[in-house]
Scaffold this motif. Structure first.
Motif, mmCIF file in Angstrom:
data_model
loop_
_atom_site.group_PDB
_atom_site.id
_atom_site.type_symbol
_atom_site.label_atom_id
_atom_site.label_comp_id
_atom_site.label_asym_id
_atom_site.label_seq_id
_atom_site.Cartn_x
_atom_site.Cartn_y
_atom_site.Cartn_z
ATOM 1 N N ARG A 41 0.813 -1.221 0.000
ATOM 2 C CA ARG A 41 0.000 0.000 0.000
ATOM 3 C C ARG A 41 0.847 1.272 0.000
ATOM 4 N NH1 ARG A 41 0.125 -2.663 4.616
ATOM 5 N NH2 ARG A 41 0.535 -1.647 6.619
ATOM 6 N N HIS A 42 2.022 1.226 0.606
ATOM 7 C CA HIS A 42 2.877 2.417 0.664
ATOM 8 C C HIS A 42 3.663 2.616 -0.628
ATOM 9 C CE1 HIS A 42 1.968 2.606 4.912
ATOM 10 N NE2 HIS A 42 2.451 1.404 5.093
ATOM 11 N N GLN A 43 3.947 1.525 -1.340
ATOM 12 C CA GLN A 43 4.813 1.623 -2.520
ATOM 13 C C GLN A 43 4.042 1.941 -3.803
ATOM 14 O OE1 GLN A 43 5.407 -0.997 -0.137
ATOM 15 N NE2 GLN A 43 6.956 0.429 0.638
ATOM 16 N N ILE A 44 2.766 1.564 -3.876
ATOM 17 C CA ILE A 44 2.038 1.721 -5.135
ATOM 18 C C ILE A 44 2.026 3.181 -5.586
ATOM 19 C CG2 ILE A 44 -0.188 1.455 -6.278
ATOM 20 C CD1 ILE A 44 -0.768 -0.912 -4.463
ATOM 21 N N ASN A 45 1.596 4.074 -4.726
ATOM 22 C CA ASN A 45 1.536 5.483 -5.117
ATOM 23 C C ASN A 45 2.921 6.096 -5.251
ATOM 24 O OD1 ASN A 45 -1.143 6.380 -5.646
ATOM 25 N ND2 ASN A 45 -1.633 6.135 -3.483
ATOM 26 N N ALA A 46 3.859 5.669 -4.402
ATOM 27 C CA ALA A 46 5.217 6.215 -4.508
ATOM 28 C C ALA A 46 5.810 5.907 -5.880
ATOM 29 C CB ALA A 46 6.095 5.642 -3.402
ATOM 30 N N LEU A 47 5.620 4.676 -6.348
ATOM 31 C CA LEU A 47 6.122 4.288 -7.664
ATOM 32 C C LEU A 47 5.368 5.029 -8.771
ATOM 33 C CD1 LEU A 47 6.511 0.473 -6.988
ATOM 34 C CD2 LEU A 47 8.371 1.964 -7.761
ATOM 35 N N ALA A 48 4.058 5.149 -8.621
ATOM 36 C CA ALA A 48 3.264 5.838 -9.642
ATOM 37 C C ALA A 48 3.686 7.300 -9.767
ATOM 38 C CB ALA A 48 1.780 5.733 -9.296
ATOM 39 N N GLU A 49 3.897 7.936 -8.622
ATOM 40 C CA GLU A 49 4.304 9.343 -8.641
ATOM 41 C C GLU A 49 5.705 9.538 -9.209
ATOM 42 O OE1 GLU A 49 3.724 10.532 -4.618
ATOM 43 O OE2 GLU A 49 1.550 10.319 -4.736
ATOM 44 N N ALA A 50 6.504 8.457 -9.172
ATOM 45 C CA ALA A 50 7.855 8.525 -9.722
ATOM 46 C C ALA A 50 7.884 8.219 -11.219
ATOM 47 C CB ALA A 50 8.764 7.556 -8.971
ATOM 48 N N GLY A 51 6.727 7.931 -11.813
ATOM 49 C CA GLY A 51 6.668 7.719 -13.253
ATOM 50 C C GLY A 51 6.557 6.282 -13.701
ATOM 51 N N PHE A 52 6.108 5.395 -12.805
ATOM 52 C CA PHE A 52 5.986 3.975 -13.150
ATOM 53 C C PHE A 52 4.534 3.525 -13.085
ATOM 54 C CE2 PHE A 52 10.302 4.506 -11.618
ATOM 55 C CZ PHE A 52 11.030 3.865 -12.604
ATOM 56 N N ARG A 53 4.259 2.446 -13.779
ATOM 57 C CA ARG A 53 2.985 1.755 -13.640
ATOM 58 C C ARG A 53 3.184 0.700 -12.558
ATOM 59 N NH1 ARG A 53 -0.130 -2.050 -18.187
ATOM 60 N NH2 ARG A 53 -2.146 -2.162 -17.081
ATOM 61 N N ALA A 54 2.597 0.897 -11.410
ATOM 62 C CA ALA A 54 2.754 -0.025 -10.289
ATOM 63 C C ALA A 54 1.543 -0.936 -10.213
ATOM 64 C CB ALA A 54 2.910 0.752 -8.981
ATOM 65 N N VAL A 55 1.797 -2.230 -10.207
ATOM 66 C CA VAL A 55 0.721 -3.225 -10.126
ATOM 67 C C VAL A 55 1.054 -4.192 -8.997
ATOM 68 C CG1 VAL A 55 -0.459 -5.124 -11.278
ATOM 69 C CG2 VAL A 55 0.103 -3.047 -12.565
ATOM 70 N N ALA A 56 0.193 -4.232 -7.994
ATOM 71 C CA ALA A 56 0.313 -5.190 -6.891
ATOM 72 C C ALA A 56 -0.783 -6.221 -7.064
ATOM 73 C CB ALA A 56 0.192 -4.489 -5.547
ATOM 74 N N VAL A 57 -0.414 -7.485 -7.022
ATOM 75 C CA VAL A 57 -1.353 -8.558 -7.318
ATOM 76 C C VAL A 57 -1.619 -9.401 -6.081
ATOM 77 C CG1 VAL A 57 0.551 -10.023 -8.122
ATOM 78 C CG2 VAL A 57 -1.779 -10.545 -8.846
ATOM 79 N N ASP A 58 -2.863 -9.836 -5.924
ATOM 80 C CA ASP A 58 -3.154 -10.939 -5.007
ATOM 81 C C ASP A 58 -2.796 -12.208 -5.770
ATOM 82 O OD1 ASP A 58 -4.193 -9.390 -2.956
ATOM 83 O OD2 ASP A 58 -6.276 -9.658 -3.560
ATOM 84 N N GLN A 59 -1.769 -12.906 -5.331
ATOM 85 C CA GLN A 59 -1.368 -14.104 -6.051
ATOM 86 C C GLN A 59 -2.387 -15.232 -5.830
ATOM 87 O OE1 GLN A 59 3.030 -14.544 -6.685
ATOM 88 N NE2 GLN A 59 3.109 -13.502 -4.703
ATOM 89 N N ARG A 60 -2.313 -16.257 -6.654
ATOM 90 C CA ARG A 60 -3.320 -17.316 -6.583
ATOM 91 C C ARG A 60 -3.412 -17.884 -5.161
ATOM 92 N NH1 ARG A 60 -2.876 -22.292 -10.262
ATOM 93 N NH2 ARG A 60 -2.444 -20.748 -11.895
ATOM 94 N N GLY A 61 -4.652 -18.088 -4.723
ATOM 95 C CA GLY A 61 -4.891 -18.586 -3.372
ATOM 96 C C GLY A 61 -4.989 -17.507 -2.327
ATOM 97 N N TYR A 62 -4.841 -16.245 -2.738
ATOM 98 C CA TYR A 62 -4.847 -15.129 -1.800
ATOM 99 C C TYR A 62 -5.947 -14.124 -2.130
ATOM 100 C CZ TYR A 62 -0.235 -16.235 0.224
ATOM 101 O OH TYR A 62 0.811 -16.832 0.881
ATOM 102 N N GLY A 63 -6.463 -13.498 -1.085
ATOM 103 C CA GLY A 63 -7.327 -12.343 -1.236
ATOM 104 C C GLY A 63 -8.469 -12.546 -2.207
ATOM 105 N N GLN A 64 -8.599 -11.600 -3.117
ATOM 106 C CA GLN A 64 -9.724 -11.594 -4.052
ATOM 107 C C GLN A 64 -9.436 -12.363 -5.332
ATOM 108 O OE1 GLN A 64 -11.313 -7.408 -4.311
ATOM 109 N NE2 GLN A 64 -9.790 -7.046 -2.700
ATOM 110 N N SER A 65 -8.248 -12.954 -5.437
ATOM 111 C CA SER A 65 -7.934 -13.793 -6.592
ATOM 112 C C SER A 65 -8.539 -15.183 -6.411
ATOM 113 C CB SER A 65 -6.414 -13.903 -6.771
ATOM 114 O OG SER A 65 -5.869 -12.658 -7.170
ATOM 115 N N GLU A 66 -8.511 -15.968 -7.478
ATOM 116 C CA GLU A 66 -9.066 -17.315 -7.396
ATOM 117 C C GLU A 66 -8.216 -18.220 -6.514
ATOM 118 O OE1 GLU A 66 -11.264 -19.293 -10.651
ATOM 119 O OE2 GLU A 66 -10.360 -17.736 -11.917
ATOM 120 N N HIS A 67 -8.891 -19.199 -5.897
ATOM 121 C CA HIS A 67 -8.256 -20.137 -4.981
ATOM 122 C C HIS A 67 -8.465 -21.554 -5.521
ATOM 123 C CE1 HIS A 67 -8.285 -17.337 -1.241
ATOM 124 N NE2 HIS A 67 -8.564 -16.600 -2.321
ATOM 125 N N PRO A 68 -7.605 -22.038 -6.411
ATOM 126 C CA PRO A 68 -7.769 -23.409 -6.890
ATOM 127 C C PRO A 68 -7.807 -24.391 -5.723
ATOM 128 C CG PRO A 68 -6.135 -22.250 -8.190
ATOM 129 C CD PRO A 68 -6.462 -21.363 -7.044
#
Length: 331
Positions: A41-68
């Protein structure tokens, strides 16, 4: 400040939830256990403001992603495959891949298996450790005994129920107690979490009187919500440790062939794990090209959350060095 947006993306055989902000070269952020996109949560905006496309993912089995359901669907091959499919779904040809804890294992293996897609790799907590004579699970049991937490996590059902009974309590204990100086109830300082016979994983930690300064009650609530579906998917990553060793024979003695940065907290108990200190000392040998290891003073295991500004600065500097940003002059 850039607005963080959320969506589901089809990545091969799973749908993955991502949080993203900014435009520019892609920096892909891979969390560890038991975390979620929220750990960045702290790095996403910091990277975006520095000129990058920041993408943080819930990897498989976590959070709102699918859980095979099937345990074998969480092998390192599936996890690296998710990264590759995600890059395609994001219409990106390459990325700076950043991982913490288990996410570091995925980041390192993505760089090993698909160097054409990785501009640079950052591992946090766990350095790149080349495939050894036996699995990392066997190494942990050999070093710490059958009670080591990675072995406890192998039993389907027990750890799932232990961690899932009260997610708020789980995160209050785990996020507080991952430093080398953390005090289990026995008042000893084991180099790795050890589960006594007949006890549970959470039994080894005492309830903290106060949360650390970097962690709030709102953070605890956010994590608990991310794990409303339980911990089985996340634990299945551990249940593939032997399988991962069997599947990666072709990577034996492999080296990283892109620029690499390693960040670790001085108080991170992962420094006690088999092969970690040796891998740090051999970093120049294990990475062909530019590499750097940085130890963050008085920081524990939850690196990017405990030292958000230091980590954000390090990631921005590294990303700029491997994915230069072309700024357009003001009109």
């Amino acid at each position: 400040m850039n607005s963080v947006t959320h969506r589901l993306v089809q990545a091969g055989d799973v749908r993955l939830h991502i949080a993203e902000a900014g435009t520019g070269p892609l920096v892909l952020l891979l969390h560890g256990f038991p975390e979620a996109w929220y750990s960045w949560r702290h790095q996403i905006n910091a990277l975006a403001e520095a000129g990058f496309r920041a993408v943080a993912v819930d990897q498989r089995g976590y959070g709102q992603s699918e859980h095979p359901t099937a345990v074998e669907k969480y092998s390192i091959m599936h996890l690296v495959g998710d990264v590759i499919h995600l890059l395609h779904a994001l219409d990106e040809k390459a990325a700076v891949v950043v991982g913490h804890d288990w996410g570091a294992e995925v980041a390192w293996h993505t760089a090993l298996m698909r160097p054409d897609l990785v501009r640079g790799v950052v591992g946090m907590s766990l350095p790149y450790r080349p495939r050894g004579a036996q699995s990392q699970l066997a190494d942990m049991v050999e070093a710490f005994g059958d009670g080591v937490y990675t072995n406890y996590f192998q039993r389907p059902g027990a750890a799932d129920a232990d961690l899932g009974a009260d997610p708020r309590k789980t995160f209050r204990l785990m996020l507080r107690g991952a430093r080398k100086s953390a005090q289990p109830r026995a008042h000893s300082r084991p180099p790795a979490p050890i589960v006594p016979a007949g006890r549970t994983y959470l039994d080894i930690y005492s309830e903290p009187a106060n949360l650390p300064a970097w962690l709030t009650e709102a953070d605890i609530e956010a994590y608990a919500a991310e794990f409303s579906a339980g911990f089985s998917g996340a634990l299945n990553w551990y249940r593939n440790m032997d399988r991962n060793w069997e599947l990666t024979a072709f990577l034996h003695n492999g080296v990283i062939r892109c620029p690499a940065l390693y960040l670790v907290g001085q108080q991170d108990r992962c420094l006690n794990f088999p092969g970690v200190r040796d891998a740090i000392e051999r970093l120049d040998e294990l990475v062909v090209g530019r590499s750097e290891a940085v130890v963050l003073p008085d920081v524990g295991h939850w690196t990017q959350q405990e030292a958000p500004e230091q980590v954000s600065t390090a990631l921005i500097e590294f990303a700029r060095s491997v994915a230069p940003i072309a700024y357009e002059p003001a009109r």
